[in-house]
Design an enzyme around this catalytic site. Structure first.
Site, PDB file in Angstrom:
ATOM      1  N   TYR A 135       0.822  -1.212   0.000  1.00 21.23           N
ATOM      2  CA  TYR A 135       0.000   0.000   0.000  1.00 21.23           C
ATOM      3  C   TYR A 135       0.863   1.272   0.000  1.00 21.23           C
ATOM      4  O   TYR A 135       0.374   2.357   0.311  1.00 21.23           O
ATOM      5  CB  TYR A 135      -0.906   0.037   1.237  1.00 21.23           C
ATOM      6  CG  TYR A 135      -2.182  -0.779   1.137  1.00 21.23           C
ATOM      7  CD1 TYR A 135      -2.164  -2.094   0.698  1.00 21.23           C
ATOM      8  CD2 TYR A 135      -3.411  -0.241   1.507  1.00 21.23           C
ATOM      9  CE1 TYR A 135      -3.332  -2.847   0.638  1.00 21.23           C
ATOM     10  CE2 TYR A 135      -4.582  -0.977   1.451  1.00 21.23           C
ATOM     11  CZ  TYR A 135      -4.535  -2.294   1.021  1.00 21.23           C
ATOM     12  OH  TYR A 135      -5.689  -3.032   0.965  1.00 21.23           O
ATOM     13  N   LYS A 185       5.086 -14.823   1.161  1.00 23.31           N
ATOM     14  CA  LYS A 185       4.987 -15.621  -0.067  1.00 23.31           C
ATOM     15  C   LYS A 185       6.417 -15.723  -0.596  1.00 23.31           C
ATOM     16  O   LYS A 185       6.715 -15.348  -1.734  1.00 23.31           O
ATOM     17  CB  LYS A 185       4.033 -14.943  -1.062  1.00 23.31           C
ATOM     18  CG  LYS A 185       3.739 -15.734  -2.323  1.00 23.31           C
ATOM     19  CD  LYS A 185       3.042 -17.064  -2.073  1.00 23.31           C
ATOM     20  CE  LYS A 185       2.980 -17.872  -3.374  1.00 23.31           C
ATOM     21  NZ  LYS A 185       2.466 -19.247  -3.150  1.00 23.31           N
ATOM     22  N   ASP A 218      -1.144 -18.338   0.662  1.00 18.23           N
ATOM     23  CA  ASP A 218      -2.147 -19.256   0.118  1.00 18.23           C
ATOM     24  C   ASP A 218      -2.472 -20.360   1.112  1.00 18.23           C
ATOM     25  O   ASP A 218      -3.638 -20.729   1.313  1.00 18.23           O
ATOM     26  CB  ASP A 218      -1.702 -19.823  -1.245  1.00 18.23           C
ATOM     27  CG  ASP A 218      -0.258 -20.295  -1.266  1.00 18.23           C
ATOM     28  OD1 ASP A 218       0.475 -20.096  -0.273  1.00 18.23           O
ATOM     29  OD2 ASP A 218       0.151 -20.884  -2.296  1.00 18.23           O
ATOM     30  N   ASP A 242      -5.050  -7.498   4.560  1.00 16.13           N
ATOM     31  CA  ASP A 242      -6.350  -7.034   4.074  1.00 16.13           C
ATOM     32  C   ASP A 242      -7.189  -8.226   3.602  1.00 16.13           C
ATOM     33  O   ASP A 242      -8.354  -8.372   3.965  1.00 16.13           O
ATOM     34  CB  ASP A 242      -6.147  -6.040   2.923  1.00 16.13           C
ATOM     35  CG  ASP A 242      -7.465  -5.598   2.321  1.00 16.13           C
ATOM     36  OD1 ASP A 242      -8.371  -5.240   3.093  1.00 16.13           O
ATOM     37  OD2 ASP A 242      -7.595  -5.637   1.078  1.00 16.13           O
ATOM     38  N   ASP A 246     -10.673 -10.322   5.479  1.00 18.02           N
ATOM     39  CA  ASP A 246     -12.008 -10.562   4.910  1.00 18.02           C
ATOM     40  C   ASP A 246     -12.375 -12.042   5.053  1.00 18.02           C
ATOM     41  O   ASP A 246     -13.546 -12.377   5.266  1.00 18.02           O
ATOM     42  CB  ASP A 246     -12.082 -10.131   3.431  1.00 18.02           C
ATOM     43  CG  ASP A 246     -12.768  -8.761   3.279  1.00 18.02           C
ATOM     44  OD1 ASP A 246     -12.544  -7.886   4.144  1.00 18.02           O
ATOM     45  OD2 ASP A 246     -13.528  -8.571   2.308  1.00 18.02           O
TER      46      ASP A 246
HETATM   47  C1  IPM Z   1      -9.993  -2.374   4.823  1.00 15.90           C
HETATM   48  C2  IPM Z   1     -10.447  -1.843   3.499  1.00 15.90           C
HETATM   49  C3  IPM Z   1      -9.454  -0.801   2.995  1.00 15.90           C
HETATM   50  C4  IPM Z   1      -8.095  -1.452   2.895  1.00 15.90           C
HETATM   51  C5  IPM Z   1      -9.836  -0.161   1.650  1.00 15.90           C
HETATM   52  C6  IPM Z   1     -11.183   0.493   1.742  1.00 15.90           C
HETATM   53  C7  IPM Z   1      -8.778   0.769   1.129  1.00 15.90           C
HETATM   54  O1  IPM Z   1     -10.613  -2.871   2.583  1.00 15.90           O
HETATM   55  O2  IPM Z   1      -9.862  -1.577   5.772  1.00 15.90           O
HETATM   56  O3  IPM Z   1      -9.776  -3.581   4.941  1.00 15.90           O
HETATM   57  O4  IPM Z   1      -7.784  -2.115   1.904  1.00 15.90           O
HETATM   58  O5  IPM Z   1      -7.318  -1.299   3.825  1.00 15.90           O
HETATM   59 MN    MN Z   2     -10.309  -4.838   3.432  1.00 17.59          MN
END
Ligand code: IPM
Ligand code: MN
Length: 347
Positions: A135, A185, A218, A242, A246
């Site tokens: 990032y 990785k 992975d 990130d 999720d």
């Molecule tokens: C998160 C979100 C952000 C990230 C986006 C919105 C830039 O997905 O906080 O996980 O990737 O950090």
């Molecule tokens: Mn995210």
């Protein structure tokens, strides 16, 4: 009376609803706990961008710096403002400028919430590097719009950056089940990720009581689904973290439960607390966003401010509400219903 100054950035879409919900709960628990929260709300969002041409004013960062903490809802309204513009104009600069290098995201099932997995007894703490890596924003495009167009996005890993996030992870692991998974990785990315593995081995020497396991991204993604109970603290780079968080949100029942804290461990600038979910434009006007992730993030804020008992009270209230089946099925209960239930459970 001890008073904390809090900057509220509800942002876009459901961010506004869930921030309001979390704020109500925080004010109520502060009253009970004998401290005060002094909130100042900022309208910085995509709507603000459309009006002013910027996601926040030029002195936005300087303004925020004076607060004890920041509570954020969600940023993004891609139909009107490209995400690459809105996020780089508000959320990402706050994380970077305030050196909120540790993004902490807990993943466990709340009572009464059914996740998609068979295993229920997992308790994972993801620690995501939050200021550099993939990032970093280093790169550019040349020969734009031609057949020779080139796009370069360079991940940047510094020794200071990698070492401090690993140390942070080790300290967390020490306070938990003493297991740390370091995610890379390095079989494919032979510079940055081999470097990360090396730094992990060096830092691990200072924490001999913590069991360290290196994983490839992975493989750990699969493990989070197949054997989440085998994981304790996970430390990963910005992008890997990130993605993994999720997955973490999914296995804990959905993004409506995933909380997060962007921590500046040195306390040289404010930390920021926000649910993992986004602005959810598809349900933004329905009043059915689950506020639990935002309320849980608020509890993390109280913990960071040193109000541990109040943070525990909020978590107990959330848990007693979900245990009774409120807020446990997406879209069933309204944001206000869930919030009222949490407020009632406090007393
Ligand atoms: C998160 C979100 C952000 C990230 C986006 C919105 C830039 O997905 O906080 O996980 O990737 O950090
Ligand atoms: Mn995210």
């Amino acid at each position: 009376m001890k008073t904390y100054s809090i900057a509220l950035i509800p942002g876009d879409g459901v961010g506004k609803d869930v921030t309001e919900a979390a704020w109500q709960v925080l004010l109520a628990v502060a009253k009970r706990g004998g401290f005060a929260l002094d909130g100042t709300s900022f309208p910085w969002s995509c709507a603000y961008f459309l009006e002013t041409g910027a996601m926040m004013p030029p002195d936005g960062i300087a303004t925020l710096r004076k607060f004890d903490a920041i509570l954020l809802g969600a940023v993004g309204w891609p139909a009107e403002v490209p995400d690459s513009v809105s996020l780089h104009g508000l959320l990402l600069p706050i994380r970077k400028t305030f050196t909120q290098y540790a993004n902490i995201r807990p993943h466990r099932l709340l009572p009464g919430v059914e996740g998609p997995l068979r295993s229920e007894g997992f308790d994972i703490l993801c620690i995501r590097e939050n200021t550099e890596g993939e990032y970093s924003g280093a790169g550019g495009r040349v020969h734009s719009g031609t057949a020779n167009e080139v796009a370069i996005e360079t991940a940047i890993f510094t020794r200071a950056g990698v070492e401090r996030i690993l140390r942070f992870g080790f300290v967390q692991a020490r306070a938990r089940r003493k297991k740390l998974a370091s995610v890379t990785k390095s079989n494919a990315q032979k510079h940055s990720m081999v470097f990360w593995d090396e730094v992990t081995r060096e830092v691990a020497k200072d924490y001999p009581d913590v069991e360290v396991s290196p994983y490839h991204i992975d493989a750990i993604a699969a493990r989070m689904v197949l054997a989440p109970q085998s994981l304790d603290v996970i430390v990963a780079s910005n992008l890997f973290g990130d993605i993994l968080t999720d997955i973490g949100a999914a296995i804990q029942g959905g993004l409506g439960y995933a909380a997060s804290a962007n921590i500046n461990p040195d306390r040289s600038a404010p930390s920021m607390f926000e649910p993992v979910h986004g602005s959810a434009p598809d349900i933004a006007h329905l009043g059915i966003a689950n506020p639990i992730a935002a309320i849980w993030s608020g509890a993390m804020m109280l913990e960071h401010l040193g109000e541990g008992p109040a943070a525990s009270e909020v978590m107990s209230a959330i848990e007693s509400v979900t245990a009774r089946g409120i807020g446990t099925i997406a879209g069933k209960d309204r944001t206000k219903t869930i919030t009222q239930a949490v407020l009632a459970a406090l007393s």
